[in-house]
Design a protein around this motif. Structure first.
Motif, PDB file in Angstrom:
ATOM      1  N   GLY A  87       2.086   1.806  -3.668  1.00 13.68           N
ATOM      2  CA  GLY A  87       1.120   1.777  -4.765  1.00 13.68           C
ATOM      3  C   GLY A  87       1.072   0.491  -5.545  1.00 13.68           C
ATOM      4  O   GLY A  87       0.710   0.489  -6.725  1.00 13.68           O
ATOM      5  N   ALA A  90       4.721   3.672  -6.828  1.00 11.39           N
ATOM      6  CA  ALA A  90       4.574   5.112  -6.608  1.00 11.39           C
ATOM      7  C   ALA A  90       4.233   5.324  -5.143  1.00 11.39           C
ATOM      8  O   ALA A  90       3.269   4.728  -4.642  1.00 11.39           O
ATOM      9  N   PRO A  91       4.978   6.150  -4.421  1.00 14.80           N
ATOM     10  CA  PRO A  91       4.741   6.295  -2.982  1.00 14.80           C
ATOM     11  C   PRO A  91       3.432   7.020  -2.685  1.00 14.80           C
ATOM     12  O   PRO A  91       3.047   7.965  -3.375  1.00 14.80           O
ATOM     13  N   ASP A  92       2.756   6.565  -1.643  1.00 17.50           N
ATOM     14  CA  ASP A  92       1.525   7.173  -1.156  1.00 17.50           C
ATOM     15  C   ASP A  92       1.837   7.736   0.226  1.00 17.50           C
ATOM     16  O   ASP A  92       1.982   6.980   1.197  1.00 17.50           O
ATOM     17  N   LEU A  93       1.942   9.053   0.329  1.00 17.13           N
ATOM     18  CA  LEU A  93       2.398   9.681   1.563  1.00 17.13           C
ATOM     19  C   LEU A  93       1.479   9.351   2.738  1.00 17.13           C
ATOM     20  O   LEU A  93       1.953   9.047   3.847  1.00 17.13           O
ATOM     21  N   ALA A  94       0.193   9.394   2.528  1.00 14.74           N
ATOM     22  CA  ALA A  94      -0.739   9.097   3.617  1.00 14.74           C
ATOM     23  C   ALA A  94      -0.562   7.672   4.125  1.00 14.74           C
ATOM     24  O   ALA A  94      -0.583   7.425   5.340  1.00 14.74           O
ATOM     25  N   LYS A  95      -0.358   6.737   3.215  1.00 18.48           N
ATOM     26  CA  LYS A  95      -0.188   5.351   3.637  1.00 18.48           C
ATOM     27  C   LYS A  95       1.166   5.132   4.295  1.00 18.48           C
ATOM     28  O   LYS A  95       1.305   4.280   5.193  1.00 18.48           O
ATOM     29  N   GLY A 135       0.807  -1.206   0.000  1.00 18.36           N
ATOM     30  CA  GLY A 135       0.000   0.000   0.000  1.00 18.36           C
ATOM     31  C   GLY A 135       0.844   1.260   0.000  1.00 18.36           C
ATOM     32  O   GLY A 135       0.486   2.260  -0.637  1.00 18.36           O
ATOM     33  N   CYS A 136       1.974   1.246   0.709  1.00 23.91           N
ATOM     34  CA  CYS A 136       2.848   2.421   0.766  1.00 23.91           C
ATOM     35  C   CYS A 136       3.399   2.789  -0.606  1.00 23.91           C
ATOM     36  O   CYS A 136       3.614   3.971  -0.897  1.00 23.91           O
TER      37      CYS A 136
END
Length: 297
Positions: free
Chosen positions: A143, A179-184, A140-141
């Motif tokens: 993507g 692709a990094p997901d900042l919220a996750k 999840g972090c």
């Protein structure tokens, strides 16, 4: 105002504007901790180094490494690049840098004409492994789907040879989709517990098989200000050590390509070997000078 000279180099590349850029202050005497941190934030690179006299005169220098938000105990491309900048200080081709994580030895290669050809560092600590991270949480972090994270050789795990990363293998076709997901990342950092402050910032290093002795990699650390890193020597070294630990060989070599998706291709040449105190690793490559200047502090 005080004046401090600096140089920048692109590390792990043989061409300008490739690899991972680094700023080096060859004489940082008189700078405070706060000033070093402010300068690193101003340069806005993944790391900036500050060179000070050694505590032990048998060593070359004390090197302090700052990213955009904090000081680091050890890092790869800053040592390779600082070694390149300070190559003329080498004795019998060797520099020794005192750092928080321990002593870092840098070997400077030269051609027949005396020009520097490469800079190779030995990580200051043997391989240590920490907690494993749930594959779905990690996916999840970055993507990806949980199925993109491979566990055939090893599960996602914290690994260090002086600086800690969560290392995970992914399917080759998935690496470029990450692709990094900042919220996750923030959510995951709250639940993934580890003793290292560095790991609480949750740097994630993905790698994929690219053929015998070859790996492709990407590194994301948005919680420390580095959305993606073009070349991460302090992650490549524990990866090499981890890969060696998975078999019975006494030593191994891997060439790791990173930064391709960023348009800054990098080549990190790693080795790992078994020793009396565990598995030790090295990483090296070429550098290209880019800028010289003076900072007013």
């Amino acid at each position: 105002m005080r004046r401090y000279d600096f140089a920048t180099v692109d590390v792990f590349t043989d061409r300008r504007f490739g690899g991972n850029p680094l700023a080096v202050f060859p004489d940082a005497r008189g700078l405070t901790d706060a000033e070093m941190q402010a300068l690193a934030a101003e340069f806005n690179l993944s790391e900036t180094t500050f060179v000070l006299p050694p505590e032990n005169p048998a060593n070359t220098a004390r090197v302090r490494i700052f990213n955009r938000t904090a000081e680091m105990p050890f890092a790869g491309h800053p040592n390779v690049g600082t070694g390149w900048v300070l190559a003329d200080r080498a004795v019998d081709g060797v520099l020794r840098f005192e750092e928080i994580a321990g002593l870092v030895e840098v070997r400077i290669g030269r051609d027949a004409a005396g020009a520097v050809t490469d800079s190779v560092i030995a990580a200051p600590q043997p391989l240590t492994l920490g907690p494993e991270m749930d594959a779905a949480l990690l996916a999840g972090c970055v993507g990806l789907a949980p199925g993109d994270v491979l566990a055939t050789a090893h599960r996602p795990v914290m690994a260090s040879v002086g600086n800690s990363f969560v290392i995970a293998e992914v399917a080759p076709e998935a690496l470029s989709r990450a692709a990094p997901d900042l919220a996750k990342f923030r959510d995951a950092a709250a639940v993934f517990t580890a003793p290292s402050v560095t790991v609480r910032r949750l740097p994630i290093y993905l790698h994929a098989d690219a053929g015998p002795g070859q790996r492709r990699a990407r590194m994301f650390s948005p919680l420390s200000g580095t959305i993606e890193d073009a070349a991460t020597g302090s992650a490549a070294t524990p990866l090499a050590a981890l890969l060696l630990s998975l078999g019975d060989a006494a030593e191994g070599r891997w060439d790791i390509t990173q930064g391709v998706e960023m348009g800054r291709p990098s080549l990190l040449r790693t080795t790992a070997r078994r020793g009396a105190d565990g598995i030790r690793a090295t990483v090296g490559g070429r550098c290209v000078p880019v800028l010289q200047g003076t900072a007013l502090v």
